[in-house]
Design a protein around this motif. Sequence first.
Motif, mmCIF file in Angstrom:
data_model
loop_
_atom_site.group_PDB
_atom_site.id
_atom_site.type_symbol
_atom_site.label_atom_id
_atom_site.label_comp_id
_atom_site.label_asym_id
_atom_site.label_seq_id
_atom_site.Cartn_x
_atom_site.Cartn_y
_atom_site.Cartn_z
ATOM 1 N N ASP B 38 -1.764 0.124 8.811
ATOM 2 C CA ASP B 38 -0.765 0.466 10.023
ATOM 3 C C ASP B 38 -1.143 1.484 10.897
ATOM 4 O O ASP B 38 -2.069 2.194 10.550
ATOM 5 N N PRO B 39 -0.663 1.264 12.216
ATOM 6 C CA PRO B 39 -1.065 1.947 13.284
ATOM 7 C C PRO B 39 -1.003 3.524 12.876
ATOM 8 O O PRO B 39 -0.216 4.037 12.293
ATOM 9 N N GLY B 40 -2.256 4.233 13.052
ATOM 10 C CA GLY B 40 -2.296 5.616 12.951
ATOM 11 C C GLY B 40 -2.647 6.030 11.457
ATOM 12 O O GLY B 40 -2.762 7.215 11.228
ATOM 13 N N HIS B 41 -2.538 5.109 10.591
ATOM 14 C CA HIS B 41 -2.711 5.420 9.096
ATOM 15 C C HIS B 41 -3.995 4.730 8.723
ATOM 16 O O HIS B 41 -4.534 5.201 7.799
ATOM 17 N N GLY B 42 -4.714 3.825 9.324
ATOM 18 C CA GLY B 42 -5.891 3.283 8.588
ATOM 19 C C GLY B 42 -5.463 2.316 7.316
ATOM 20 O O GLY B 42 -4.137 2.081 7.272
ATOM 21 N N LEU B 43 -6.467 2.066 6.879
ATOM 22 C CA LEU B 43 -6.338 1.314 5.657
ATOM 23 C C LEU B 43 -5.748 2.194 4.442
ATOM 24 O O LEU B 43 -6.616 3.219 4.151
ATOM 25 N N ARG B 44 -5.002 1.862 3.725
ATOM 26 C CA ARG B 44 -4.510 2.410 2.510
ATOM 27 C C ARG B 44 -4.082 1.756 1.414
ATOM 28 O O ARG B 44 -3.806 0.691 1.306
#
Lengths: 113, 114
Positions: B38-44
């Motif tokens: 998600d934008p701003g969160h990177g890969l989680r």
Amino acid sequence: SQKIEQNSEALNIQEGKTATLTCNYTNYSPAYLQWYRQDPGRGPVFLLLIRENEKEKRKERLKVTFDTTLKQSLFHITASQPADSATYLCALDVLEYGNKLVFGAGTILRVKS
Amino acid sequence: DAGITQSPRHKVTETGTPVTLRCHQTENHRYMYWYRQDPGHGLRLIHYSYGVKDTDKGEVSDGYSVSRSKTEDFLLTLESATSSQTSVYFCAISEDRDRGRGYTFGSGTRLTVV
């Protein structure tokens, strides 16, 4: 809390120059650090891995340094080309998390001709 | 991407419906992972697997379940899709880290929950 920080602002450089991207982390003790490239609409692509006991790793025009005292990795692209324009992701492989990676949000690199 | 495919590539679904995403590998790698981006969160990390029928939760596992009945397939299920699960989902595979190789990612599934 644990954090991985990469420059949120895009890095704009001129073709032929060296691009340097930064990855800082807190409250992690990574055994490995990895760098990935991601193009729009595509999955990340593995570039380089560096171990905690290695200071530097090179691959063609790419160089990665890993300073576990500063808790920082630098990713360099020498003689940059417009084709190097992409988002670059830093990822930590942390022993206490098993064989899993924790990713930073990435830095956009734009190389202008 | 070579050796790993995700399906579908795009999906639009309604809130409250179940959704299953599929990841298929031909590399016979032990480890498989599901991430969301998600934008701003990177890969989680959502869930991961370290062998057939061996799975565990990642950082953002609430609302998701996984299954791995064969080495080559890793399924991600959204039991009852919510708008907050609108995202791009990536599957990845890896060997033992000591081989010095990173993850191989699929091309992603863009999921929209309306």
